[in-house]
Scaffold this motif. Structure first.
Motif, PDB file in Angstrom:
ATOM      1  N   ILE A 244       0.842  -1.201   0.000  1.00 26.90           N
ATOM      2  CA  ILE A 244       0.000   0.000   0.000  1.00 26.90           C
ATOM      3  C   ILE A 244       0.876   1.248   0.000  1.00 26.90           C
ATOM      4  CG2 ILE A 244      -1.697   1.313   1.329  1.00 26.90           C
ATOM      5  CD1 ILE A 244      -2.795  -1.413   2.283  1.00 26.90           C
ATOM      6  N   ILE A 245       1.909   1.247   0.824  1.00 23.00           N
ATOM      7  CA  ILE A 245       2.832   2.387   0.870  1.00 23.00           C
ATOM      8  C   ILE A 245       3.552   2.539  -0.473  1.00 23.00           C
ATOM      9  CG2 ILE A 245       4.908   3.311   1.987  1.00 23.00           C
ATOM     10  CD1 ILE A 245       2.481   3.537   3.734  1.00 23.00           C
ATOM     11  N   ALA A 246       3.978   1.430  -1.061  1.00 25.19           N
ATOM     12  CA  ALA A 246       4.675   1.489  -2.351  1.00 25.19           C
ATOM     13  C   ALA A 246       3.766   2.029  -3.456  1.00 25.19           C
ATOM     14  CB  ALA A 246       5.210   0.109  -2.721  1.00 25.19           C
ATOM     15  N   VAL A 247       2.520   1.581  -3.476  1.00 23.17           N
ATOM     16  CA  VAL A 247       1.571   2.081  -4.479  1.00 23.17           C
ATOM     17  C   VAL A 247       1.293   3.568  -4.253  1.00 23.17           C
ATOM     18  CG1 VAL A 247      -0.826   1.911  -5.262  1.00 23.17           C
ATOM     19  CG2 VAL A 247       0.532  -0.151  -4.969  1.00 23.17           C
ATOM     20  N   ALA A 248       1.135   3.968  -3.007  1.00 22.99           N
ATOM     21  CA  ALA A 248       0.890   5.383  -2.713  1.00 22.99           C
ATOM     22  C   ALA A 248       2.072   6.245  -3.149  1.00 22.99           C
ATOM     23  CB  ALA A 248       0.619   5.571  -1.217  1.00 22.99           C
ATOM     24  N   ILE A 249       3.285   5.782  -2.891  1.00 23.38           N
ATOM     25  CA  ILE A 249       4.471   6.524  -3.320  1.00 23.38           C
ATOM     26  C   ILE A 249       4.516   6.612  -4.835  1.00 23.38           C
ATOM     27  CG2 ILE A 249       6.999   6.461  -3.415  1.00 23.38           C
ATOM     28  CD1 ILE A 249       6.916   5.236  -0.590  1.00 23.38           C
ATOM     29  N   GLY A 250       4.216   5.518  -5.520  1.00 21.49           N
ATOM     30  CA  GLY A 250       4.223   5.517  -6.980  1.00 21.49           C
ATOM     31  C   GLY A 250       3.172   6.443  -7.571  1.00 21.49           C
ATOM     32  N   VAL A 251       1.964   6.424  -7.015  1.00 21.89           N
ATOM     33  CA  VAL A 251       0.896   7.298  -7.517  1.00 21.89           C
ATOM     34  C   VAL A 251       1.232   8.763  -7.271  1.00 21.89           C
ATOM     35  CG1 VAL A 251      -1.510   7.964  -7.123  1.00 21.89           C
ATOM     36  CG2 VAL A 251      -0.923   5.565  -7.383  1.00 21.89           C
ATOM     37  N   LEU A 252       1.726   9.076  -6.077  1.00 19.30           N
ATOM     38  CA  LEU A 252       2.098  10.459  -5.779  1.00 19.30           C
ATOM     39  C   LEU A 252       3.240  10.936  -6.669  1.00 19.30           C
ATOM     40  CD1 LEU A 252       1.870  10.597  -1.894  1.00 19.30           C
ATOM     41  CD2 LEU A 252       0.460  11.850  -3.519  1.00 19.30           C
ATOM     42  N   THR A 253       4.231  10.082  -6.899  1.00 16.11           N
ATOM     43  CA  THR A 253       5.357  10.458  -7.753  1.00 16.11           C
ATOM     44  C   THR A 253       4.906  10.657  -9.195  1.00 16.11           C
ATOM     45  OG1 THR A 253       6.872   9.254  -6.325  1.00 16.11           O
ATOM     46  CG2 THR A 253       7.653   9.785  -8.533  1.00 16.11           C
TER      47      THR A 253
ATOM     48  N   ASN B  67       8.379  12.175   1.463  1.00 17.80           N
ATOM     49  CA  ASN B  67       8.124  11.986   2.892  1.00 17.80           C
ATOM     50  C   ASN B  67       7.654  10.571   3.188  1.00 17.80           C
ATOM     51  OD1 ASN B  67       8.826  14.612   3.402  1.00 17.80           O
ATOM     52  ND2 ASN B  67       6.740  15.365   3.513  1.00 17.80           N
ATOM     53  N   LEU B  68       6.758  10.041   2.370  1.00 16.31           N
ATOM     54  CA  LEU B  68       6.298   8.667   2.555  1.00 16.31           C
ATOM     55  C   LEU B  68       7.446   7.673   2.381  1.00 16.31           C
ATOM     56  CD1 LEU B  68       2.792   8.314   0.883  1.00 16.31           C
ATOM     57  CD2 LEU B  68       3.402   7.925   3.256  1.00 16.31           C
ATOM     58  N   PHE B  69       8.313   7.942   1.414  1.00 15.06           N
ATOM     59  CA  PHE B  69       9.464   7.066   1.194  1.00 15.06           C
ATOM     60  C   PHE B  69      10.383   7.058   2.414  1.00 15.06           C
ATOM     61  CE2 PHE B  69      13.844   6.479  -0.335  1.00 15.06           C
ATOM     62  CZ  PHE B  69      13.724   5.184  -0.811  1.00 15.06           C
ATOM     63  N   ILE B  70      10.700   8.228   2.931  1.00 17.84           N
ATOM     64  CA  ILE B  70      11.561   8.315   4.117  1.00 17.84           C
ATOM     65  C   ILE B  70      10.894   7.624   5.300  1.00 17.84           C
ATOM     66  CG2 ILE B  70      12.576   9.896   5.802  1.00 17.84           C
ATOM     67  CD1 ILE B  70      12.977  11.882   3.499  1.00 17.84           C
ATOM     68  N   PHE B  71       9.603   7.847   5.465  1.00 11.66           N
ATOM     69  CA  PHE B  71       8.885   7.236   6.570  1.00 11.66           C
ATOM     70  C   PHE B  71       8.848   5.719   6.424  1.00 11.66           C
ATOM     71  CE2 PHE B  71       5.017   6.430   9.135  1.00 11.66           C
ATOM     72  CZ  PHE B  71       5.464   6.996  10.317  1.00 11.66           C
ATOM     73  N   GLY B  72       8.694   5.252   5.213  1.00  9.04           N
ATOM     74  CA  GLY B  72       8.658   3.814   4.971  1.00  9.04           C
ATOM     75  C   GLY B  72       9.998   3.137   5.177  1.00  9.04           C
ATOM     76  N   MET B  73      11.087   3.861   4.994  1.00  6.72           N
ATOM     77  CA  MET B  73      12.412   3.288   5.203  1.00  6.72           C
ATOM     78  C   MET B  73      12.717   3.062   6.675  1.00  6.72           C
ATOM     79  SD  MET B  73      13.946   2.654   2.396  1.00  6.72           S
ATOM     80  CE  MET B  73      12.368   2.042   1.878  1.00  6.72           C
TER      81      MET B  73
END
Length: 114
Positions: free
Chosen positions: A4-13, A40-46
């Protein structure tokens, strides 16, 4: 959860890049904001996605560090949010000044001849 986080990052990007390439200045500003949210989501997900984990140790106890939430990504994202708001406010002021001087809100300063 990770998908879900990966899809959200991809859609936002993807949305941010698409808006970044638009001819209007306001669309470019929104695109930059979306890219900022994706970062921000990417950093938070890491920082290891964990639910119901305490952020710090309780005083006087020696806890297992693998069971705690990592506070560094949270602090980085909080700082990035504040910087993102300031950047957006600055860009909006520049947009208004540019529109006042040129009379248009196109990125290159002139309307297309369509």
């Amino acid at each position: 959860m990770e998908i879900i986080i990966a899809v959200a990052i991809g859609v936002l990007t993807g949305s941010g890049l698409w808006l970044l390439l638009r001819p209007r200045t306001f669309q470019v500003i929104i695109g930059l904001s979306l890219l900022s949210y994706a970062t921000n989501l990417f950093i938070f997900g890491m920082g290891r996605l964990r639910g119901n984990a305490p952020p710090i140790l309780k005083p006087g106890t020696a806890g297992d560090i693998s069971q705690l939430a990592d506070p560094v990504p949270q602090a980085l994202v909080l700082t990035a949010i504040v910087i993102g708001f300031a950047m957006t406010a600055l860009f909006l002021v520049v947009l208004l000044a540019s529109r006042g001087l040129t009379g248009t809100d196109h990125v290159d300063g002139r309307e297309s001849d369509r």
